[in-house]
Design a protein around this motif. Structure first.
Motif, PDB file in Angstrom:
ATOM      1  N   ASP A 430       0.829  -1.211   0.000  1.00  0.00           N
ATOM      2  CA  ASP A 430       0.000   0.000   0.000  1.00  0.00           C
ATOM      3  C   ASP A 430       0.862   1.258   0.000  1.00  0.00           C
ATOM      4  O   ASP A 430       0.613   2.205  -0.741  1.00  0.00           O
ATOM      5  N   ILE A 431       1.876   1.272   0.850  1.00  0.00           N
ATOM      6  CA  ILE A 431       2.634   2.490   1.107  1.00  0.00           C
ATOM      7  C   ILE A 431       3.493   2.892  -0.080  1.00  0.00           C
ATOM      8  O   ILE A 431       3.563   4.070  -0.442  1.00  0.00           O
ATOM      9  N   VAL A 432       4.164   1.936  -0.714  1.00  0.00           N
ATOM     10  CA  VAL A 432       5.130   2.285  -1.757  1.00  0.00           C
ATOM     11  C   VAL A 432       4.588   2.016  -3.162  1.00  0.00           C
ATOM     12  O   VAL A 432       5.341   1.860  -4.109  1.00  0.00           O
ATOM     13  N   TYR A 433       3.264   1.971  -3.280  1.00  0.00           N
ATOM     14  CA  TYR A 433       2.644   1.821  -4.595  1.00  0.00           C
ATOM     15  C   TYR A 433       2.847   3.103  -5.403  1.00  0.00           C
ATOM     16  O   TYR A 433       3.015   4.198  -4.846  1.00  0.00           O
ATOM     17  N   ASN A 434       2.811   2.977  -6.707  1.00  0.00           N
ATOM     18  CA  ASN A 434       3.042   4.092  -7.623  1.00  0.00           C
ATOM     19  C   ASN A 434       2.190   5.314  -7.265  1.00  0.00           C
ATOM     20  O   ASN A 434       0.966   5.221  -7.155  1.00  0.00           O
ATOM     21  N   SER A 487       4.132  -1.040  -9.300  1.00  0.00           N
ATOM     22  CA  SER A 487       2.795  -1.010  -9.879  1.00  0.00           C
ATOM     23  C   SER A 487       2.427  -2.408 -10.342  1.00  0.00           C
ATOM     24  O   SER A 487       3.281  -3.183 -10.771  1.00  0.00           O
ATOM     25  N   ASP A 488       1.136  -2.728 -10.251  1.00  0.00           N
ATOM     26  CA  ASP A 488       0.652  -4.002 -10.780  1.00  0.00           C
ATOM     27  C   ASP A 488       0.559  -3.979 -12.301  1.00  0.00           C
ATOM     28  O   ASP A 488       0.518  -5.030 -12.939  1.00  0.00           O
ATOM     29  N   ASP A 489       0.529  -2.789 -12.901  1.00  0.00           N
ATOM     30  CA  ASP A 489       0.426  -2.633 -14.355  1.00  0.00           C
ATOM     31  C   ASP A 489       1.827  -2.691 -14.963  1.00  0.00           C
ATOM     32  O   ASP A 489       2.508  -1.683 -15.124  1.00  0.00           O
ATOM     33  N   PHE A 490       2.244  -3.892 -15.310  1.00  0.00           N
ATOM     34  CA  PHE A 490       3.607  -4.076 -15.800  1.00  0.00           C
ATOM     35  C   PHE A 490       3.746  -3.714 -17.279  1.00  0.00           C
ATOM     36  O   PHE A 490       4.854  -3.760 -17.815  1.00  0.00           O
ATOM     37  N   HIS A 493       3.817   0.465 -16.794  1.00  0.00           N
ATOM     38  CA  HIS A 493       4.863   0.860 -15.846  1.00  0.00           C
ATOM     39  C   HIS A 493       5.946  -0.213 -15.748  1.00  0.00           C
ATOM     40  O   HIS A 493       6.339  -0.617 -14.652  1.00  0.00           O
ATOM     41  N   ARG A 494       6.420  -0.623 -16.888  1.00  0.00           N
ATOM     42  CA  ARG A 494       7.494  -1.605 -16.892  1.00  0.00           C
ATOM     43  C   ARG A 494       8.741  -1.065 -16.198  1.00  0.00           C
ATOM     44  O   ARG A 494       9.561  -1.823 -15.662  1.00  0.00           O
ATOM     45  N   ASP A 495       8.872   0.259 -16.201  1.00  0.00           N
ATOM     46  CA  ASP A 495      10.017   0.896 -15.551  1.00  0.00           C
ATOM     47  C   ASP A 495       9.989   0.746 -14.042  1.00  0.00           C
ATOM     48  O   ASP A 495      10.988   1.033 -13.366  1.00  0.00           O
ATOM     49  N   LEU A 496       8.854   0.294 -13.473  1.00  0.00           N
ATOM     50  CA  LEU A 496       8.741   0.140 -12.022  1.00  0.00           C
ATOM     51  C   LEU A 496       8.926  -1.311 -11.566  1.00  0.00           C
ATOM     52  O   LEU A 496       8.763  -1.605 -10.381  1.00  0.00           O
ATOM     53  N   LEU A 497       9.256  -2.199 -12.474  1.00  0.00           N
ATOM     54  CA  LEU A 497       9.506  -3.583 -12.087  1.00  0.00           C
ATOM     55  C   LEU A 497      10.799  -3.686 -11.273  1.00  0.00           C
ATOM     56  O   LEU A 497      11.686  -2.830 -11.364  1.00  0.00           O
ATOM     57  N   LEU A 498      10.892  -4.736 -10.475  1.00  0.00           N
ATOM     58  CA  LEU A 498      12.079  -4.937  -9.641  1.00  0.00           C
ATOM     59  C   LEU A 498      13.331  -5.077 -10.507  1.00  0.00           C
ATOM     60  O   LEU A 498      13.303  -5.691 -11.579  1.00  0.00           O
ATOM     61  N   TYR A 499      14.419  -4.535 -10.001  1.00  0.00           N
ATOM     62  CA  TYR A 499      15.668  -4.483 -10.760  1.00  0.00           C
ATOM     63  C   TYR A 499      16.497  -5.746 -10.506  1.00  0.00           C
ATOM     64  O   TYR A 499      17.611  -5.709  -9.971  1.00  0.00           O
TER      65      TYR A 499
END
Length: 636
Positions: A430-434, A487-490, A493-499
């Motif tokens: 919840d806290i660190v969502y986009n 984000s759940d929308d990969f 927001h592919r740029d927000l996927l884990l590195y």
């Protein structure tokens, strides 16, 4: 004539159940005029032979001969307001793509009887993840799946966590979702499954995990469909010593429903409003509708769902979303439902963890009935809010006092008698969502989330969570210094996927932080005081940015002293009270992990010596070197 009542009895299971010679079907539609079953086994012909028989409780049931595993079916409901197809609310699996028909399923997964036992609650360290975005090796073709998570199990076991908390995995109707808008509660999300045509490569990958454990391999047929792939994830997790918790949403369903869903299941007249929707009230929450807890059938639907995941999937526990909504918006029946839920499932398997989200924090949620709701643990926000405030304030370019006193007060929430009754951590979904709050690394230095300031402060924040009272929880990526929101929308927001690529490429800062977490969790397992009830804040100083607390095992000792320091410079000879005289080993120093092994580490050369100089409520004290932005631990 209607369908046969052979094999039908008062305890006939809800939904579709394979029995000798066919299958029984049962659904609850008290206001329906007629309910039919149509499927592969009767050519989808809606005639008298497909008609179910209603009992006095409004349940429609019947037996159909010749039904086989994986055949498709639907209910056809004729109601006062409309008529048409409906998915079985108890369907175990749905055909892909969505929306589609239900699949009748036989329990045929070949479990490995590993003897795994769910750990005691005080030994839980939770790792929260979203299946669709945790590990996504097949983008842009497909998001993450249950089997993709399974491929990371050796990594997670090596990390040292003891439980995986999967964000909701029940079927939802949107293309992307956090999972809190589910509609088909007994069916795992089909987007989290690998299609049959793509299974061979995955079978080979997961069989490597089984080979490493020296146990029987899976066959491709064992892993067909989302139902068996979720079971495989649980099976493999247990083989790796990891518990699996499911995040379930029993306060509301939907978002979007669609005409064939549980919404208005018996097809009452929609002009009568949401109270005619059968399973729901007219109260909205998170875009959906709150369940009608006044109806025994609705309460039983949700309780049976929990029991189903325990027996069918061998789940180790549940995280219950927004129990406060059940209590408040489900009044006056919601609290009683919680008591019935926890009592029933505890009776089925006492070792199961029942973890509640309830706002504002309410200790009665973990008290036993008849007063309390009967959950085992509850999520708390005091430590999260306090540590994020302190880390954010520390990022300012000055030496202002920090709210260390408030942080100390948050370490043990009021009203809890055992330390494992509450779950805490500086990050969650919840806290660190986009678009919401920054992750800890960026909070520590908003302009440069990989700077020394960011890295060292992130070590303090997570280190505090792993040494403080309570069950600690990590959010995916926190262990390797992920600084992006998620984000759940990969797709968008592919740029927000884990590195993950950073770890694969040997990113030094990520690997150092991962080592820090791994070795601190190993120390948590080694030192029983860090999992015990004994706790006292011994020293706090806002101006000096210092906090010290004592952990111990009641009646045994095993003393540990934890010291946090958030000044940007090293303090030498800082006097700290200690619970005993003589030598104290410096068993942990976060400064070591700055370019591990840090050649310029500031520390205490492995030990300090306490002398008989009373301080901070103890009879002894020692001068300690406190590295800048650090967490230290001392033990006898």
């Amino acid at each position: 004539m209607p369908a046969s009542l052979k094999h039908i009895h008062p305890d006939t299971p809800m939904g579709a159940t394979l029995v000798a010679g066919g299958a029984t079907f049962r659904c609850w539609a008290p206001h329906a005029k007629a309910v039919y079953v149509v499927g592969d086994f009767n050519h989808r012909v809606r005639n008298d032979a497909a008609l179910l028989t209603r009992d006095q409780q409004g349940h429609w049931r019947g037996f159909f001969p010749g039904v086989k595993d994986r055949q498709r079916y639907m209910f056809y409901v004729v109601g006062e307001g409309s008529e048409g197809l409906k998915r079985d609310p108890y369907a175990r699996e749905l055909e892909s793509p969505f929306p589609a028909e239900c699949l009748i399923r036989h329990t045929d997964f070949p479990w490995h009887e590993s003897g795994y036992v769910t750990p005691p609650f005080h030994e839980f360290v939770i790792y929260q993840l979203h299946v669709g975005t945790f590990f996504t090796p097949n983008l842009p073709h497909k998001g993450g799946t249950f089997l993709d998570v399974a491929r990371k199990l050796p990594y997670l076991a090596d990390l040292g966590v003891t439980a995986l908390q999967l964000m909701p995995i029940q079927e939802f109707q949107t293309s992307f979702s956090l999972g809190y808008n589910g509609t088909d509660y007994f069916s795992p999300e089909m987007d989290f499954a690998v299609a049959d045509a793509e299974l061979p490569a995955y079978v080979e990958e997961v069989n490597k995990l089984l080979d490493a454990k020296g146990v029987r391999r899976y066959q491709a047929a064992d892993l067909r469909g989302e139902m068996n792939q979720l079971k495989a994830l649980v099976d493999l997790a247990h083989l790796h010593g990891l518990a699996v918790l499911l995040d379930v949403v029993y306060n509301h369903a939907g978002g979007e429903f669609g005409d064939q869903s549980v919404y208005f299941f018996d097809r009452q007249d929609a002009a009568g409003g949401q109270w005619n929707s059968l399973y729901f009230t007219d109260r909205g929450h998170a875009g959906g509708l709150v369940f009608d807890f006044s109806k025994p059938e609705v309460r039983d639907f949700l309780i049976q769902n929990a029991k189903f995941f325990l027996s069918e999937y061998r789940i180790d526990g549940f995280r219950y979303d927004q129990v406060s909504v059940i209590d408040h918006d489900g009044a006056p029946d919601g609290w009683r439902f919680c008591q019935d839920l926890t009592s029933t499932v505890h009776a089925q398997r006492p070792a199961t963890l029942h973890h509640a989200e309830y706002w504002d924090v309410n200790p009665f949620i973990v008290a036993p009935p008849p007063v309390g709701a009967g959950f085992d643990t509850t999520l708390t926000d005091g430590l999260r809010i306090a540590i994020r405030d302190v880390i954010s304030s520390a990022s300012a370019p000055d030496e202002r006092p920090l709210h260390m006193t408030r942080l100390a007060q948050s370490l043990w929430p009021e009203g809890f008698s055992e330390s494992w009754r509450f779950v805490q951590g500086p990050e969650n979904h919840d806290i660190v969502y986009n678009g919401r709050e920054p992750r800890i690394a960026r909070l520590g230095d908003p302009d440069h989330p990989r700077s020394w300031f960011a890295r060292s402060r992130a070590r303090v924040a997570t280190g505090l969570s792993l040494t403080a009272p309570g069950i600690p929880m990590l959010f995916m990526g926190q262990e390797f210094l992920e600084d992006k929101q998620w984000s759940d929308d990969f797709v968008s927001h592919r740029d927000l996927l884990l590195y993950w690529a950073g770890l694969d490429r040997g990113d030094r800062q990520m690997l150092d932080h991962l080592r820090f977490i791994r070795e601190l969790l190993a120390l948590r397992r080694l030192l029983p005081a860090l999992r015990a009830r004994g706790f006292r804040t011994t020293h706090v100083h806002d101006q000096n940015r210092v906090l010290a607390f004592h952990r111990w095992v009641e009646g045994e000792g095993h003393d540990v002293m934890v010291i946090l320091h958030l000044a940007n410079f090293t303090r030498v000879g800082y006097q700290v009270g200690l619970p005993g005289e003589g030598s104290w080993r410096e068993v942990f120093n976060s400064d070591v992990y700055e370019n591990w092994v840090n050649a310029g580490v500031a520390g205490n050369n492995g030990r300090v010596v306490a002398t008989a100089q009373p301080l901070h409520g103890f009879g002894y004290s020692a001068g300690v070197v406190l590295p800048a932005n650090s967490i230290l631990m001392f033990a006898r």
